[in-house]
Design an enzyme around this catalytic site. Structure first.
Site, PDB file in Angstrom:
ATOM      1  N   SER A 169       0.836  -1.195   0.000  1.00 13.35           N
ATOM      2  CA  SER A 169       0.000   0.000   0.000  1.00 13.35           C
ATOM      3  C   SER A 169       0.872   1.247   0.000  1.00 13.35           C
ATOM      4  O   SER A 169       1.609   1.507   0.955  1.00 13.35           O
ATOM      5  CB  SER A 169      -0.918   0.020   1.219  1.00 13.35           C
ATOM      6  OG  SER A 169      -1.606   1.253   1.289  1.00 13.35           O
ATOM      7  N   HIS A 205      -0.795  -1.023  -4.399  1.00 12.58           N
ATOM      8  CA  HIS A 205      -2.140  -0.775  -3.882  1.00 12.58           C
ATOM      9  C   HIS A 205      -2.252   0.715  -3.565  1.00 12.58           C
ATOM     10  O   HIS A 205      -1.435   1.259  -2.816  1.00 12.58           O
ATOM     11  CB  HIS A 205      -2.395  -1.602  -2.626  1.00 12.58           C
ATOM     12  CG  HIS A 205      -3.809  -1.553  -2.147  1.00 12.58           C
ATOM     13  ND1 HIS A 205      -4.825  -2.267  -2.750  1.00 12.58           N
ATOM     14  CD2 HIS A 205      -4.396  -0.854  -1.134  1.00 12.58           C
ATOM     15  CE1 HIS A 205      -5.969  -2.028  -2.121  1.00 12.58           C
ATOM     16  NE2 HIS A 205      -5.732  -1.170  -1.145  1.00 12.58           N
ATOM     17  N   ASP A 218      -4.591   3.552  -2.067  1.00 11.60           N
ATOM     18  CA  ASP A 218      -5.763   3.850  -1.245  1.00 11.60           C
ATOM     19  C   ASP A 218      -6.186   5.302  -1.429  1.00 11.60           C
ATOM     20  O   ASP A 218      -5.420   6.227  -1.140  1.00 11.60           O
ATOM     21  CB  ASP A 218      -5.442   3.620   0.238  1.00 11.60           C
ATOM     22  CG  ASP A 218      -5.302   2.150   0.578  1.00 11.60           C
ATOM     23  OD1 ASP A 218      -6.252   1.394   0.315  1.00 11.60           O
ATOM     24  OD2 ASP A 218      -4.247   1.756   1.109  1.00 11.60           O
ATOM     25  N   MET A 242      -8.911   8.017  -0.158  1.00  6.24           N
ATOM     26  CA  MET A 242      -9.869   8.272   0.921  1.00  6.24           C
ATOM     27  C   MET A 242     -10.377   9.708   0.825  1.00  6.24           C
ATOM     28  O   MET A 242      -9.601  10.623   0.532  1.00  6.24           O
ATOM     29  CB  MET A 242      -9.208   8.058   2.282  1.00  6.24           C
ATOM     30  CG  MET A 242      -8.531   6.719   2.468  1.00  6.24           C
ATOM     31  SD  MET A 242      -7.736   6.631   4.088  1.00  6.24           S
ATOM     32  CE  MET A 242      -6.896   5.055   3.967  1.00  6.24           C
ATOM     33  N   HIS A 269      -7.983   1.396  -4.713  1.00  6.39           N
ATOM     34  CA  HIS A 269      -9.015   1.096  -3.721  1.00  6.39           C
ATOM     35  C   HIS A 269      -9.702   2.403  -3.343  1.00  6.39           C
ATOM     36  O   HIS A 269      -9.130   3.240  -2.655  1.00  6.39           O
ATOM     37  CB  HIS A 269      -8.345   0.441  -2.500  1.00  6.39           C
ATOM     38  CG  HIS A 269      -9.275   0.090  -1.394  1.00  6.39           C
ATOM     39  ND1 HIS A 269      -8.821  -0.291  -0.145  1.00  6.39           N
ATOM     40  CD2 HIS A 269     -10.639   0.062  -1.313  1.00  6.39           C
ATOM     41  CE1 HIS A 269      -9.845  -0.546   0.638  1.00  6.39           C
ATOM     42  NE2 HIS A 269     -10.965  -0.322  -0.046  1.00  6.39           N
ATOM     43  N   MET A 324     -12.036   4.367  -1.263  1.00 10.23           N
ATOM     44  CA  MET A 324     -12.800   4.487  -0.020  1.00 10.23           C
ATOM     45  C   MET A 324     -13.464   5.852  -0.018  1.00 10.23           C
ATOM     46  O   MET A 324     -13.127   6.738   0.769  1.00 10.23           O
ATOM     47  CB  MET A 324     -11.865   4.285   1.177  1.00 10.23           C
ATOM     48  CG  MET A 324     -11.439   2.841   1.357  1.00 10.23           C
ATOM     49  SD  MET A 324     -10.238   2.597   2.690  1.00 10.23           S
ATOM     50  CE  MET A 324      -8.716   2.824   1.758  1.00 10.23           C
ATOM     51  N   MET A 355     -12.034  -6.479   4.078  1.00 13.72           N
ATOM     52  CA  MET A 355     -11.332  -5.606   5.022  1.00 13.72           C
ATOM     53  C   MET A 355     -11.119  -6.364   6.329  1.00 13.72           C
ATOM     54  O   MET A 355     -12.069  -6.857   6.936  1.00 13.72           O
ATOM     55  CB  MET A 355     -12.143  -4.335   5.268  1.00 13.72           C
ATOM     56  CG  MET A 355     -12.379  -3.482   4.020  1.00 13.72           C
ATOM     57  SD  MET A 355     -10.855  -3.031   3.141  1.00 13.72           S
ATOM     58  CE  MET A 355      -9.970  -2.095   4.406  1.00 13.72           C
ATOM     59  N   GLY A 395      -9.579   3.199   7.070  1.00  9.80           N
ATOM     60  CA  GLY A 395      -9.387   4.623   7.289  1.00  9.80           C
ATOM     61  C   GLY A 395      -7.988   4.991   7.728  1.00  9.80           C
ATOM     62  O   GLY A 395      -7.519   6.092   7.441  1.00  9.80           O
ATOM     63  N   PHE A 396      -7.305   4.069   8.393  1.00  7.52           N
ATOM     64  CA  PHE A 396      -5.961   4.359   8.897  1.00  7.52           C
ATOM     65  C   PHE A 396      -5.080   3.118   8.778  1.00  7.52           C
ATOM     66  O   PHE A 396      -5.555   1.993   8.949  1.00  7.52           O
ATOM     67  CB  PHE A 396      -6.014   4.803  10.366  1.00  7.52           C
ATOM     68  CG  PHE A 396      -6.785   6.070  10.591  1.00  7.52           C
ATOM     69  CD1 PHE A 396      -6.177   7.299  10.431  1.00  7.52           C
ATOM     70  CD2 PHE A 396      -8.125   6.025  10.933  1.00  7.52           C
ATOM     71  CE1 PHE A 396      -6.891   8.468  10.624  1.00  7.52           C
ATOM     72  CE2 PHE A 396      -8.849   7.191  11.136  1.00  7.52           C
ATOM     73  CZ  PHE A 396      -8.234   8.418  10.974  1.00  7.52           C
ATOM     74  N   ASP A 443      -7.103  -6.806   3.358  1.00 10.78           N
ATOM     75  CA  ASP A 443      -6.467  -5.509   3.550  1.00 10.78           C
ATOM     76  C   ASP A 443      -6.575  -5.104   5.005  1.00 10.78           C
ATOM     77  O   ASP A 443      -7.672  -4.892   5.517  1.00 10.78           O
ATOM     78  CB  ASP A 443      -7.166  -4.470   2.661  1.00 10.78           C
ATOM     79  CG  ASP A 443      -6.502  -3.104   2.710  1.00 10.78           C
ATOM     80  OD1 ASP A 443      -5.535  -2.918   3.475  1.00 10.78           O
ATOM     81  OD2 ASP A 443      -6.952  -2.212   1.963  1.00 10.78           O
ATOM     82  N   GLY A 474      -3.591  -5.036   8.580  1.00 11.50           N
ATOM     83  CA  GLY A 474      -2.892  -5.842   9.576  1.00 11.50           C
ATOM     84  C   GLY A 474      -2.135  -7.021   9.022  1.00 11.50           C
ATOM     85  O   GLY A 474      -1.859  -7.987   9.742  1.00 11.50           O
ATOM     86  N   GLY A 515       0.937  -2.576   4.129  1.00 14.33           N
ATOM     87  CA  GLY A 515       1.454  -1.215   4.132  1.00 14.33           C
ATOM     88  C   GLY A 515       2.585  -1.021   5.120  1.00 14.33           C
ATOM     89  O   GLY A 515       3.763  -1.029   4.773  1.00 14.33           O
ATOM     90  N   THR A 516       2.222  -0.871   6.384  1.00 16.71           N
ATOM     91  CA  THR A 516       3.209  -0.598   7.433  1.00 16.71           C
ATOM     92  C   THR A 516       4.252  -1.700   7.534  1.00 16.71           C
ATOM     93  O   THR A 516       5.440  -1.424   7.761  1.00 16.71           O
ATOM     94  CB  THR A 516       2.493  -0.435   8.791  1.00 16.71           C
ATOM     95  OG1 THR A 516       1.519   0.608   8.679  1.00 16.71           O
ATOM     96  CG2 THR A 516       3.492  -0.078   9.889  1.00 16.71           C
TER      97      THR A 516
END
Length: 223
Positions: free
Chosen positions: A9, A34, A36, A38, A67, A69, A138, A143-144, A176, A178, A198-199
């Site tokens: 992401s 990916h 995102d 928002m 994606h 959102m 999800m 959102g975060f 998507d 965690g 992502g992270t």
């Protein structure tokens, strides 16, 4: 079993060094980018719009999985297709006429995807199983970034795999939220085809190794 498709992401990248991070993903074993998007309405955060998307596209050598959102995503399908999207995923919860929106995505030349939030049952998709190419479950409340995977999402993946098999749908299943070295094996075992991370990629000391580890997942990994 094929290795999972890994889609880092870009939301977790360093936006002060965006070209560097895009080129890092180009060199990696990742399969997609990916992206995102928002709007601060559908989810309580705002990410970026077309200028950043177009900048990513100029340097990316792998497909852009967008994606959305956002509310009323049908208004922007053509614009995101023109900005370089290979796939566009919209939320079931954001679309009054989901089938029509998915049709617009395909007509724009992109793979059509639908995302489901935690509270949305997978059964809602069965009547339109021929209208989408991928489903994104999800595994967090969107959102975060940086959230932990919610275990209740795993049975949804298992159920969706069974339902799509029964419907003879070739649609891919993704997750998507965690996704890291400790959770990737769990979702692979549940039946996913692709995973957004992502992270755990951009926050790693060695992002290339982090992607390689995710890509090699075959079974649940012990923490």
């Amino acid at each position: 079993m094929n290795p999972p498709i890994i889609a880092p992401s870009i939301l977790a990248a360093d936006f002060a060094n965006l070209q560097r991070d895009v080129e890092l993903i180009n060199r990696s074993e990742a399969d997609w980018f990916h992206v995102d998007v928002m709007d601060g309405v559908f989810v309580p955060n705002i990410s970026f719009g077309f200028p950043v998307m177009e900048a990513i596209c100029r340097h990316a050598t792998k497909p852009l999985d967008v994606h959305l959102m956002i509310v009323q995503p049908e208004r922007y399908i053509d614009a995101f297709a023109k900005a370089g999207a290979a796939a566009i995923t919209v939320h079931y919860e954001a679309c009054t006429h989901l089938h029509r929106t998915l049709t617009l995505i395909r007509e724009a030349g992109c793979r059509a995807g639908v995302a489901l939030n935690m509270q949305t049952p997978v059964d809602t998709l069965i009547d339109i199983a021929d209208a989408f190419d991928q489903v994104l479950i999800m595994t967090i409340n969107p959102g975060f970034g940086g959230q932990k995977l919610l275990p209740l999402s795993i049975p949804k993946v298992v159920k969706l795999r069974r339902l799509l098999t029964e419907a003879q749908s070739p649609a891919l299943i993704g997750v998507d939220g965690g996704i890291d070295q400790h959770t990737i094996g769990m979702v692979v075992a549940a039946g996913i085809d692709y995973a957004v991370a992502g992270t755990s990629v951009f926050g790693a000391a060695d992002p290339l190794l982090a992607i390689q580890t995710l890509k090699k997942a075959r079974q649940p990994l012990l923490a």
